[in-house]
Design an enzyme around this catalytic site. Structure first.
Site, PDB file in Angstrom:
ATOM      1  CE  LYS A 130      -0.491  55.631  28.988  1.00 29.80           C
ATOM      2  NZ  LYS A 130       0.556  55.218  29.957  1.00 29.80           N
ATOM      3  CE1 TYR A 131      -1.382  52.334  26.856  1.00 31.19           C
ATOM      4  CE2 TYR A 131      -2.961  52.791  28.603  1.00 31.19           C
ATOM      5  CZ  TYR A 131      -1.703  52.383  28.199  1.00 31.19           C
ATOM      6  OH  TYR A 131      -0.767  52.028  29.128  1.00 31.19           O
TER       7      TYR A 131
ATOM      8  CG  ASP B  99      17.350  45.766  29.145  1.00 32.61           C
ATOM      9  OD1 ASP B  99      17.217  46.650  28.255  1.00 32.61           O
ATOM     10  OD2 ASP B  99      17.700  46.028  30.309  1.00 32.61           O
TER      11      ASP B  99
ATOM     12  CG  PHE C  43       0.462  53.942  34.865  1.00 35.04           C
ATOM     13  CD1 PHE C  43       0.202  55.279  35.181  1.00 35.04           C
ATOM     14  CD2 PHE C  43       1.528  53.309  35.470  1.00 35.04           C
ATOM     15  CE1 PHE C  43       1.011  55.955  36.092  1.00 35.04           C
ATOM     16  CE2 PHE C  43       2.334  53.980  36.374  1.00 35.04           C
ATOM     17  CZ  PHE C  43       2.078  55.300  36.686  1.00 35.04           C
TER      18      PHE C  43
ATOM     19  CD  GLU D 179       8.780  56.984  34.616  1.00 36.72           C
ATOM     20  OE1 GLU D 179       8.402  56.028  33.918  1.00 36.72           O
ATOM     21  OE2 GLU D 179       8.048  57.562  35.439  1.00 36.72           O
TER      22      GLU D 179
ATOM     23  CD  GLU E  70       2.334  52.454  27.887  1.00 33.71           C
ATOM     24  OE1 GLU E  70       1.819  53.456  28.408  1.00 33.71           O
ATOM     25  OE2 GLU E  70       1.802  51.336  27.868  1.00 33.71           O
TER      26      GLU E  70
END
Lengths: 629, 629
Positions: free
Chosen positions: B315-316, B399, B309, B424, B415
Site C-alpha cells: 500500500k505505502y 477534524d 495496517f 469508512e 488513506e
C-alpha cells in the site's frame, strides 16, 4: 372515514387529477353530488420545476413550498381528502439529479400530507415494464414514520398480469409491509382468466378506482358496469371492504349521467350485495383471524364452545343420518335386538340425541352409552339423563383411551375431528376406544382424509409475521379465509380408517407408529402466469357411514355446516411460483410418547427441473407446535 | 481426532463397507498401515431383517440389537472410528412400513454411535434422482440431540452437478443446519466446468473420500492422482481442512501398491501444499471470520490497529509512487517551488514518510502538513516530528471536516478507504478537506469504485444466522473469504472522485446528497447449472494517481497487499439461482444528517422473465447498520 371502514357502509370518493385553484369548491361540489370524499393532487404540477435542481441549489438543503405551489393548503378538509402524490415525480429515473430531487419532493409531499392529517396518500401509478425498486425503498422507509396517514400504491390492473407481477415485486421488496396498501384501478376489459382476478384477493387492496370510462350505458343512458365488472366489484366489496373511488368525465359519455350517477351506481351495487348465508353470518368477525387449534385432550372445552358447536345445523343432521343407516343395515326391521351404541366424547350430549332420534326414526331398539372425560360437561349429561334420557342412556365418566369396558358395543360414535381431520387426535382416541367394539362393530366416522393446497394471502402472512418469532411461523391456525387466493384445488394427503385392523384385537396399541403419516402432493398453479404462495390451506373430508359424508374441503363442502373453519399452515418465506413450475408440499404427521405434531415443507421446481425455491422443513421435531396426548 | 482438526496435519482414514466380525483386527491393521482412523459399518447388514417388521411387532416398541448384529460393540476404538450408517436403510421408501422401520433403525444406529462416542457418523450415499426429503427431516431432528458425534452426509460428486443439486435441496430443507456436514466422494472423472468444482468450496465439506479406483498408476506402478484431481484435492485441503478417507482395493489394481500406498500419497500431497503467500499468512486465523467494519470517524483506532495496517508492504509503496509521479508532473526539475502536501488522517505518520521519500526521490522541495483528529495518534506524530521530521512537517490537531486553513495546498493525501471503498466515509471527509486544496490541486486518491458480486457460502451464511436476529443479517462484515464460491466476476457499482467539483469552491457542502448513490448490477451465473446464493461480496479499486492504482477486486488485486479483506453483505434468505437466470443486485448508499448507510436487495429472474426470488430490501432506513458522521 371511520364510518365506512367497518364494512357496514361503502365510502365512494371522487378522483380528479386536475389541480384546482379552489379546492374547497371542488370538495363541496363532490360532497353535494353524493361523494363521501375526494382524491386530489396535493401539489400543483408547476412544482415539477424542482426536478431541475442541481447540487448547491438551496432547495435541496431544505425543500419548502410556496403557498401557490399547493392545491391543498389547509387541514380543514383533511378527513374528506385522499391526496394523490405528484405524477411527475420520477423515483426510478436513471438521471441521478432527477432521482434525488424526486425523492426529496416525494418525501416533502408525504410529510405535508401527514401534517395535514389526510387519511391516505396515493402514489403515482406503477408503470409495468419500468423499475419501481427505488420507489419501493423510499416508500418502505417513509411508512415507518407514518401513523394516521395511510400509503396506497396505485396499480392499474391489466389483462396480462404485468401490473400484478410488478406489485408482487414491490411487495417482496418491501417485505409485505402491512403499512402499504393497494389502490386498484379497474380496466375497461377484465382479464379472462379468473385466477388473474382472484390473485387480487390475496393482496392488501384498500381502495378500488372505477373510472367513468369503463362504465357502459344501460338502455336508459345511465352508466352501469358490465356483468363481469359487477361481479368482480361485488366480490371485492364483500371480501376486501375497500374504499371505492369513481371519476366524473369532463364530457358527457353516458347520455343520462349526472355528476352523481357514478357514485350512485356504486352505492347501489353495495346495497344489493347478496345477503350473507348462514356460514358467512356465523363467521362474521372471524374472517382471516388466526385461532390456535384446540387441544381437546389436554384442555377441557368450556360451555360456550360446546354451545357454539352444537348450533351447527348440518353436522348433527348428518350424524343422525349415518346412525340411522347403520341401524337399518345392522338390524332387521321388527327385530328385538338391542343395538348398543356408545358415544365417546359425548360432551353435553348432542350426539346422544342424534342417536336416539335415529333409533326412533329407524324403529330399532338401542341402548346408549355416553362416555365423557370432562367433569364439567359430565354434569350436563347427568342433567339430561335425569330429565330426558333416563334408562335409555348409561353415563360413563372416563378417558376413552384408558377405560376398560365390561360389555362390547355395536356402534361407536364420535366427533373428535379437527379442521385437518386428525389434528385433534381422533386417531389416537379411537385407537383406544375400538376395544369396546364388537368384531363387526361400526365406527362413525368410518374414515377421514386430510387435504392441503398452496395459497396466497398477504394478509394471513402478515398476521403471522407480526409476531416476529419462529414459533408462530411453525404453528397451524384455524382461520375463516377471506382475503386469500387458493392457487390450486387441494389434494388428499392421508386417510385414517376406524376401526383400525392393524391394532391387535382387544389390546391397546403399544406404540403410535401406525398413526404416523408422510405424504407428498404436487400442484401446477398456472402455465400462463406467475403467482406467489404465502402458506398452505388445510381441510378434511370424513365418511361418517357409507354414503353419508361431511366435508370442509372447498369442492365438496357440506352446505351450511359451520363447525369447522379451514386450517392454515404458514410458511416462513413467501415462495414465488413462476408460470409452469411445480409446487411440491411434503407433510408429515409425527408422534412421540407425549405428543403429536406436523412438519411441513415446500419446494418450487421450474419446468426445466431447477429448484427455484426450497423451504426449510417447518416445526422440526415439533419444536414450535404440538398436540398433547 | 482432535490432533488433526487444527489444520496443521491431515488425518487420513481407511474406509470399508465390509462388516468385519473382528473389527479390532481391522482397526489395528489400518493403523499399522499408517491410517489415522477407519470408517466402518456399525451394524451388520443382516440386521436389515427389521425392515420386514409390521405393526404389532415388538421390535417397533423398543428397537434393540443382539450382540451379533453389531460390527462395533465397544467404545474402545471410538476415537479412531467413523461409523457408516447402514446402506440398506430406506428413509424415503414409498412403502410405509419400510420407511417407518428404516427411521427406527436409523435412529437406533445413530443413538448407538453416540453412545459409543464415535466422532462422526456417515449417512448412506445420496442417490440423485431419488427423494431425500424424509431423510432430511429425520436427520434435521436427530442432530438437535447430538453433541460429540458429528453427522456427515455422503455425497458422490458427479459430472452433471446432480449430486450438488440434491445436496442443495437437502441443505435447504435442513436450513443450512450447521450440525450437518458433507463427506464428498470424488469420482474418477471430475467435471470439466470449474464452477462445478468451486461450488463445493461453499459447502460444509468435512471429509473427502478418495476411493482407490480413481487413483492412476505412475510409471513405477504406484497409485497417484491425475493432475486435475491433485489440484482439486489440494484446494480442498487448503480451504476446507477436511478429513481425508481412502479405500484399499481388494485386488491389486496398482502394480506396486501396498495397503499403505493410498494414505501415503494423500499425506504426501498434504505435505507438499504450496507455502502460504504473505497475504495468506497475514490472514491466517481470520478466514471466514466476520469482523464488524471500522467506524474510524466515531471511534479512534488503537495503536495495534495502526501497527497492523502500517505493515502492509504494498500500500505505502503505491502511495509513494503516486506522490512521486504527482510531484514530477506538477513541478519542473530544478524548480525552487515548494509543493505543499497535506496528509489528512495522518495516523501515526506512514503517509507522511511516503511523501517525504517521494519528494526525496523526485528531487522536489516540499512542505508537509499532517492533520489528525485522534489525540492518541497525535502524540506519536509529535514524537516523529521531534525526532525525525523537524521543520519539514507541520502538525495540525483537527477534524478535517471542520478545520479552517490559512494556506492552500497542492496535494492532499489520505488513506480513508474501507473494503467497499467509501464505507469508512472517505467521500464525506474529503468533501470537507478539499477546501484546503488549490484550484488545480491534486487529491491522492483521485477516485475509488465499489464492486459487488453474488456469492455462495454456507459457512458465512451460518455465521450470520447463528446470531438469530435481523440486525446481523443487515450488517456488512469485513471477511477474509475461504469457504466461498464467487458466482460471477464482480461488477462496478459506483465511483467517487476527488476533488468533487460539484461542491462550491471554498465552501463546506450544505447537504450530502451528492454522495448518495444507487446502482443496479446484473449477473448471469451459469447457463448450464443451477447454483445458490448466500450473500454478496464487495471490493474496491482506487486510482491513487493516474496509472497508480490499488485494488482488492479479485481480477485486479494488488499482489501482496493485505490491508483490506473483502466485505460481505449477508442476505436473509439464500436464493436459488436456476441455470440461465439473471441475478440483479440493487445497492444504495444513503445518508441523513448523522449517518451514512447501505441498503441492498436482490432478485432472481428466470430466462422466461419470471421472478423466482425477490429479497426484501435490507437495512431499511439504516435500521440495522450505519456509519456515524
Amino acid at each position: 372515514m371511520a364510518d365506512f371502514e367497518g364494512g357496514y357502509g361503502c365510502a365512494v370518493g371522487l378522483l380528479t387529477y386536475d389541480c384546482f385553484d379552489n379546492i374547497e369548491e371542488f370538495v363541496q361540489e363532490a360532497i353535494d353530488s353524493g361523494h363521501d370524499f375526494v382524491a386530489t393532487p396535493i401539489v400543483h404540477s408547476k412544482y415539477s420545476r424542482v426536478l431541475e435542481c442541481k447540487a448547491g441549489d438551496s432547495w435541496r438543503d431544505a425543500p419548502v413550498y410556496d403557498r401557490g405551489d399547493l392545491v391543498l393548503r389547509k387541514a380543514q378538509w383533511s378527513d374528506a381528502v385522499a391526496g394523490s402524490l405528484s405524477e411527475w415525480i420520477q423515483l426510478d429515473s436513471k438521471d441521478d439529479d432527477i432521482r434525488i430531487n424526486s425523492e426529496l419532493a416525494f418525501k416533502q409531499e408525504v410529510a405535508f400530507a401527514c401534517h395535514l392529517g389526510l387519511f391516505t396518500v396515493i402514489t403515482p401509478r406503477l408503470v409495468p415494464g419500468t423499475s419501481c425498486i427505488n420507489m419501493a425503498r423510499v416508500i418502505n422507509h417513509l411508512v415507518t414514520g407514518m401513523s394516521v396517514t395511510q400509503m396506497w400504491v396505485h396499480v392499474l390492473m391489466d389483462n396480462q398480469h404485468a401490473a400484478w407481477r410488478q406489485w408482487n415485486q414491490f411487495r417482496g421488496l418491501t417485505e409485505n409491509n402491512p403499512k402499504i396498501g393497494v389502490v386498484l384501478e379497474l380496466p375497461a376489459v377484465l382479464p379472462e382468466d379468473d385466477m388473474l382476478l382472484d390473485a387480487w384477493f390475496a393482496e392488501p387492496v384498500k381502495a378500488v378506482i372505477v373510472p367513468s370510462e369503463i362504465f357502459i350505458s344501460n338502455p336508459k343512458g345511465y352508466p352501469v358496469l358490465s356483468k363481469r365488472h359487477q361481479s368482480f366489484v361485488k366480490k371485492l366489496m364483500r371480501r376486501m371492504q375497500p374504499q371505492m373511488i369513481v371519476t366524473v368525465p369532463t364530457t358527457q359519455i353516458h347520455a343520462s349521467a349526472t355528476p352523481s350517477s357514478y357514485q350512485e351506481y356504486i352505492h347501489y351495487l353495495h346495497r344489493n350485495l347478496p345477503a350473507m348465508d348462514q356460514v358467512e353470518e356465523f363467521a362474521s368477525g372471524y374472517q382471516d383471524y388466526l385461532q390456535a387449534p384446540l387441544q381437546p385432550l389436554m384442555d377441557n372445552l368450556d360451555n360456550n364452545m360446546y354451545e357454539t358447536f352444537e348450533r351447527d345445523p348440518i353436522k348433527y343432521q348428518e350424524y343422525e343420518k349415518a346412525v340411522y343407516h347403520a341401524l337399518l343395515d345392522r338390524v332387521e326391521h321388527g327385530s328385538d335386538y338391542v343395538t348398543k351404541i356408545m358415544v365417546v366424547g359425548a360432551g353435553r350430549g348432542p350426539l346422544v340425541n342424534c342417536c336416539l332420534r335415529a333409533a326412533d326414526k329407524a324403529e330399532r331398539k338401542v341402548q346408549l352409552y355416553a362416555l365423557e372425560k370432562n367433569p364439567n360437561a359430565f354434569v350436563t349429561l347427568q342433567n339430561a339423563k335425569a330429565e330426558e334420557w333416563h334408562d335409555r342412556v348409561t353415563l360413563i365418566f372416563a378417558d376413552m383411551r384408558k377405560w376398560k369396558p365390561d360389555t362390547k358395543i355395536d356402534i361407536l360414535v364420535s366427533e373428535l375431528l379437527g379442521s385437518f381431520g386428525d389434528n385433534e387426535l381422533s386417531p389416537e382416541c379411537l385407537d383406544g376406544a375400538q376395544k369396546f367394539l364388537k368384531d363387526d362393530g361400526i365406527s362413525i366416522p368410518a374414515s377421514y382424509t386430510a387435504y392441503a393446497a398452496p395459497m396466497a394471502s398477504s394478509k394471513l402472512y402478515n398476521e403471522v409475521a407480526a409476531y416476529k418469532d419462529l414459533v408462530h411461523f411453525e404453528t397451524p391456525y384455524v382461520v375463516m379465509f377471506q382475503q386469500v387466493c387458493e392457487l390450486a384445488p387441494s389434494k388428499a394427503l392421508w386417510t385414517f380408517e376406524h376401526p383400525n385392523l392393524v391394532i391387535p384385537k382387544d389390546q391397546d396399541p403399544t406404540n403410535n407408529l401406525h398413526n404416523a403419516r408422510y405424504s407428498r402432493v404436487q400442484f401446477t398453479v398456472s402455465d400462463k402466469e406467475d403467482m406467489v404462495m404465502h402458506g398452505i390451506s388445510g381441510y378434511f373430508e370424513a365418511v361418517l357411514y357409507k354414503h353419508v359424508k361431511i366435508s370442509i374441503h372447498p369442492e365438496t363442502h357440506s352446505p351450511g355446516m359451520f363447525s369447522w373453519f379451514p386450517i392454515f399452515f404458514p410458511i416462513r418465506t413467501p415462495m414465488q411460483i413462476p408460470k409452469g413450475s411445480t409446487v411440491t408440499l411434503d407433510f408429515w404427521r409425527v408422534s412421540d410418547a407425549k405428543k403429536v405434531w406436523y412438519e411441513w415443507s415446500g419446494t418450487v421446481e421450474s419446468d426445466q427441473g431447477s429448484h427455484t425455491a426450497v423451504l426449510p422443513i417447518h416445526n422440526v421435531g415439533g419444536r414450535s407446535y404440538w398436540v398433547g396426548l
